[in-house]
Structure formats: C-alpha cells, structure tokens
Design an enzyme around this catalytic site. Structure first.
Site, short mmCIF file in Angstrom:
data_model
loop_
_atom_site.label_atom_id
_atom_site.label_comp_id
_atom_site.label_asym_id
_atom_site.label_seq_id
_atom_site.Cartn_x
_atom_site.Cartn_y
_atom_site.Cartn_z
N LYS A 14 8.55 27.76 -13.45
CA LYS A 14 8.06 26.67 -14.30
C LYS A 14 6.62 26.29 -13.93
CE LYS A 14 11.63 25.99 -16.98
NZ LYS A 14 11.52 26.32 -18.42
N TYR A 46 13.26 28.72 -9.71
CA TYR A 46 13.11 28.11 -11.05
C TYR A 46 11.80 27.32 -11.10
CZ TYR A 46 14.20 24.77 -14.88
OH TYR A 46 14.17 23.99 -16.01
N SER A 73 8.85 22.21 -16.82
CA SER A 73 9.78 21.23 -16.24
C SER A 73 9.01 20.42 -15.22
CB SER A 73 10.92 21.97 -15.53
OG SER A 73 11.66 21.06 -14.72
N ALA A 102 9.21 27.72 -9.25
CA ALA A 102 8.08 28.67 -9.19
C ALA A 102 7.79 29.21 -10.59
CB ALA A 102 8.41 29.81 -8.23
N1 LIG Z 1 17.93 19.86 -19.51
C1 LIG Z 1 17.09 19.52 -18.54
O1 LIG Z 1 17.38 18.63 -17.74
C2 LIG Z 1 15.75 20.22 -18.43
C3 LIG Z 1 14.81 19.66 -17.54
C4 LIG Z 1 13.56 20.27 -17.42
C5 LIG Z 1 13.27 21.40 -18.17
N2 LIG Z 1 14.20 21.93 -19.00
C6 LIG Z 1 13.82 23.11 -19.76
O2 LIG Z 1 13.97 22.84 -21.13
C7 LIG Z 1 14.26 24.06 -21.83
C8 LIG Z 1 15.52 23.89 -22.68
O3 LIG Z 1 16.60 23.63 -21.80
P1 LIG Z 1 17.96 22.93 -22.28
O4 LIG Z 1 18.25 21.88 -21.30
O5 LIG Z 1 17.88 22.63 -23.71
O6 LIG Z 1 18.98 24.12 -21.98
P2 LIG Z 1 20.19 24.74 -22.83
O7 LIG Z 1 20.98 25.53 -21.86
O8 LIG Z 1 20.87 23.67 -23.62
O9 LIG Z 1 19.44 25.70 -23.86
C9 LIG Z 1 18.75 26.83 -23.41
C10 LIG Z 1 18.78 27.87 -24.49
O10 LIG Z 1 18.07 29.04 -23.99
C11 LIG Z 1 18.81 30.18 -24.39
N3 LIG Z 1 18.57 31.31 -23.50
C12 LIG Z 1 18.98 31.45 -22.21
N4 LIG Z 1 18.70 32.68 -21.78
C13 LIG Z 1 18.08 33.34 -22.79
C14 LIG Z 1 17.56 34.65 -22.95
N5 LIG Z 1 17.67 35.57 -21.98
N6 LIG Z 1 16.99 34.98 -24.12
C15 LIG Z 1 16.92 34.07 -25.14
N7 LIG Z 1 17.42 32.83 -25.06
C16 LIG Z 1 18.00 32.47 -23.90
C17 LIG Z 1 20.28 29.72 -24.30
O11 LIG Z 1 21.14 30.59 -25.03
C18 LIG Z 1 20.21 28.33 -24.85
O12 LIG Z 1 20.41 28.30 -26.26
C19 LIG Z 1 14.40 25.14 -20.75
O13 LIG Z 1 13.19 25.84 -20.65
C20 LIG Z 1 14.67 24.34 -19.50
O14 LIG Z 1 14.28 25.04 -18.35
C21 LIG Z 1 15.43 21.35 -19.16
#
Ligand SMILES: NC(=O)c1ccc[n+]([C@@H]2O[C@H](COP(=O)([O-])OP(=O)(O)OC[C@H]3O[C@@H](n4cnc5c(N)ncnc54)[C@H](O)[C@@H]3O)[C@@H](O)[C@H]2O)c1
Length: 249
Positions: free
Chosen positions: A159, A155, A142, A157
C-alpha cells in the site's frame, strides 16, 4: 450529474468499497465497467444496478495474472469505445498475521494483488488516455501504507508502494493532462474488515477519533471527488478517509 457519459473501470467492484464506488459513479451518470475475480458477485452487482436503471457491466479480472490484466484493459478500453475516462484501482486483499509467521507465498499474493495488479492495469489503460490528453486514475491505498499496521507488514509495504507509484505516475502523466490520485481508507465496514476478529475491530474503533469505522460509501465519495471535475488541477495527492485515525502532513 458530475459523471454524465463518462466511462469508468472499477476493480474490486464486486464488493465493499469498490461496489459502493460503482453505485455512486453510476448514479452520477457514469457507465461503469467492473473488473473482479469473483464472477458471481460481479455479475450480481451488474444485475442489481441494471434493475435500478444504472449502466454497469462486468468483465472478469484476476490481478494475479498478467494476461488477465492485459485482457481486461483491452476489453475495458474497447467497451468504452477506445478510451476510458477513468480507472479506480479498488481491488485488494489482506491476511492479518505477524510478519514472522508469514509464509513467503503470502508476500507474493499481497504484492501481486495490491501493488503489481494496479501497476499493470494502469499500463494497460493509459495509452489511449495519453493519446487523447485526458483521463483520471484513482488508486485505493490504505492508512496502513502511510503509518504502518501491526500484522499487515507486507500489505502495508504494497500500500505504501501504491502511494509512491501514484505520485511518480502523476508526475509522468501531467504532460498528458492525466490526473493520478490516491485515497487511503481507514478501517471500513466491508467483508475484508468483517473477516477480522471482533476483538481487533473493537480495538480499531477505539483508536479512531470519530469512534466508528467508515461506511464504504464514505470512501466512495472521496474517489468521486478525485474523478469529478472539481479536482481537475489536483494530481499526485493522497487523501486519508479514516475518521481522524491518521493525520499525516
Ligand atoms: N475495509 C477496510 O478496512 C480497508 C481499509 C484500508 C484499505 N482498504 C482497501 O480498500 C480496497 C477495497 O477493500 P474492501 O474492504 O472493499 O474489500 P472487499 O474484500 O470487500 O473487496 C475487495 C474486492 O477485490 C476483489 N479482488 C481480490 N483479489 C482480486 C484479484 N486477484 N483480482 C481481481 N479482483 C480481486 C475481491 O473479489 C473483492 O470483490 C482494497 O484495496 C483494500 O486494501 C480497505
């Protein structure tokens, strides 16, 4: 098709960025194995994909449980005929709250899902990749891990840890011709972001030079770039996909 007959595991493939990545890879010819803790949504994605003639399977994965990660790694390797061509660590979890209000249990959950889960899974899928001398890993970090973020201290930390893990693992795996790279999304229109207060989403949008959040498909394109053949000589790199929110050397 860039991914024809490749087998790729995508964690977090039941939602958001992971789900967009699953569909993009499958449309490019890959067979995709989703690992996610949300079983209903994971099966629904696989079914939806099958309806479109795409090859997507679901295996249960809970990144907070070491045994579940080991079981998923073994299951994914077996489903791939012994060795995955690629792994995308897209699963993640966040809770926005001032650091001084955090219950320490939250720290453990944040580190387990966002950092240790990916570390354990890499350890599980790497042995056959090393034996074959090929494979590609893409970790989703992220921009919070590059520049910090208010209310996302632990979070961030985790990432930041994923970025450092990516670079060091890339160095260790280079002799086995395995690429390890990292994509850093900025705010992206997924359930994770939609769960945040509107006030916060508006402030984030104003801070982005492109004046909009990313669509999950735009992050998936960067993942695809690192998994495909155009980046065979690229490893240990970090790519922000954030409409210019951060511009880090
Ligand atoms: N959406 C944003 O703004 C954003 C920004 C920066 C980084 N990210 C990163 O992108 C990635 C995807 O995020 P997203 O926005 O699609 O989120 P999301 O919540 O739509 O999807 C996350 C998925 O991870 C799964 N998950 C959560 N805990 C889990 C566990 N213990 N075991 C297995 N699966 C698990 C959830 O069930 C979900 O399907 C993440 O790593 C997030 O930190 C997202």
């Amino acid at each position: 098709m860039d991914m024809a007959d490749r087998v790729v595991a995508v964690t977090g493939g039941a939602s958001g960025i992971g789900k967009a990545t699953v569909f993009l890879l499958a449309r490019e010819g890959a067979r995709v194995i989703i690992g996610d803790v949300t079983e209903d949504a994971g099966h629904a994605v696989a079914k939806d994909a099958a309806g479109q003639g795409l090859r997507v399977e679901f295996l249960k994965l809970d990144l907070t449980q070491a045994a579940s990660v080991e079981e998923f790694a073994a299951g994914a390797n077996a489903a791939a005929g012994g060795r995955l061509d690629g792994l995308v660590n897209a699963a993640g979890w966040d809770r926005i709250q001032p650091f001084m209000e955090n219950d320490p249990a939250i720290w453990e959950r944040l580190i387990n899902i966002n950092l240790l889960g990916a570390v354990r899974l890499c350890r599980g899928v790497l042995p056959p990749m090393i034996a074959a001398g090929k494979g590609k890993i893409v970790n989703i970090s992220s921009d919070a891990g590059r520049v910090g973020s208010m209310g996302e201290t632990v979070y961030s930390a985790a990432k930041g840890g994923i970025i450092a893990f990516t670079k060091s693992l890339a160095r260790e795996m280079a002799r086995s011709r395995i690429n390890v790279n990292c994509v850093c999304p900025g705010p992206t229109d997924t359930p994770l972001l939609q769960a945040q207060p509107e006030r916060m989403r508006e402030a984030l949008t104003r801070a982005i030079p492109f004046r909009r959040v990313a669509q999950p498909q735009e992050i998936a394109e960067a993942v695809m770039f690192f998994l495909g053949p155009r980046t065979d000589y690229v490893t240990g790199q970090v790519l922000s996909v954030s409409g210019g929110l951060t511009m880090v050397d």
